[in-house]
Design a protein around this motif. Structure first.
Motif, mmCIF file in Angstrom:
data_model
loop_
_atom_site.group_PDB
_atom_site.id
_atom_site.type_symbol
_atom_site.label_atom_id
_atom_site.label_comp_id
_atom_site.label_asym_id
_atom_site.label_seq_id
_atom_site.Cartn_x
_atom_site.Cartn_y
_atom_site.Cartn_z
ATOM 1 N N VAL A 1 8.221 0.067 -2.974
ATOM 2 C CA VAL A 1 6.911 -0.571 -3.123
ATOM 3 C C VAL A 1 7.082 -2.060 -3.384
ATOM 4 N N THR A 2 8.040 -2.420 -4.233
ATOM 5 C CA THR A 2 8.304 -3.841 -4.491
ATOM 6 C C THR A 2 8.713 -4.553 -3.206
ATOM 7 N N ARG B 1 -0.368 -5.423 -8.186
ATOM 8 C CA ARG B 1 1.030 -5.003 -8.083
ATOM 9 C C ARG B 1 1.333 -3.899 -9.084
ATOM 10 N N PHE B 2 0.874 -4.045 -10.317
ATOM 11 C CA PHE B 2 1.110 -3.033 -11.342
ATOM 12 C C PHE B 2 0.569 -1.667 -10.916
ATOM 13 N N LEU C 1 -5.017 -11.333 -11.296
ATOM 14 C CA LEU C 1 -5.499 -10.412 -10.268
ATOM 15 C C LEU C 1 -4.336 -9.854 -9.449
ATOM 16 N N GLY C 2 -3.467 -10.730 -8.964
ATOM 17 C CA GLY C 2 -2.335 -10.294 -8.153
ATOM 18 C C GLY C 2 -1.381 -9.393 -8.919
ATOM 19 N N THR D 1 3.480 -10.845 -5.712
ATOM 20 C CA THR D 1 4.898 -10.722 -5.379
ATOM 21 C C THR D 1 5.717 -10.938 -6.641
ATOM 22 N N THR D 2 6.973 -10.521 -6.610
ATOM 23 C CA THR D 2 7.755 -10.642 -7.822
ATOM 24 C C THR D 2 9.244 -10.732 -7.541
#
Length: 115
Positions: free
Chosen positions: A30-31, A17-18, A12-13, A66-67
């Motif tokens: 955006v990131t 984000r995608f 879901l997260g 988050t990434t």
């Protein structure tokens, strides 16, 4: 069961984000915003939840949302254009992320909702 909760939350997260990054003209910005928002929300989640809710929302949803890897690639990409811009992006992401997480924790403690 716990692994399934994390996997579903992560899917879901990562999907959210995608969509946000894919629709952007400025993926590094955006990131950055995603990582700061995620740090803030994780501060709140860490202070207010436990058990399976924390696994699903904190580890799963926010972990997928988050990434670090996109942050690292974005920083390197920005550095190829300007070392100062890339370094500023990296430092600001880490520092502002820590401040955002601390603010989320502090907010919950101030309101009195900490578990």
């Amino acid at each position: 069961m716990n692994g399934l909760l994390v996997a579903l939350g992560g899917a879901l997260g990562a999907s959210v984000r995608f969509v946000l990054v894919a629709g952007s003209n400025n993926p590094p910005a955006v990131t950055f915003l995603i990582n700061i928002a995620g740090a803030f929300l994780l501060g709140i989640i860490a202070a207010t939840t436990a058990g399976r809710v924390r696994l699903f929302v904190g580890t799963g949803v926010l972990g997928g949302f988050t990434t670090y890897s996109a942050f690292a690639v974005d920083a390197l990409s920005l550095m190829s254009d300007s070392i100062l811009t890339g370094l500023a992006y990296a430092v600001l992401t880490v520092v502002v992320g820590i401040v955002a997480a601390a603010f989320g924790l502090h907010l919950v403690r101030t309101i009195g909702g900490e578990r």
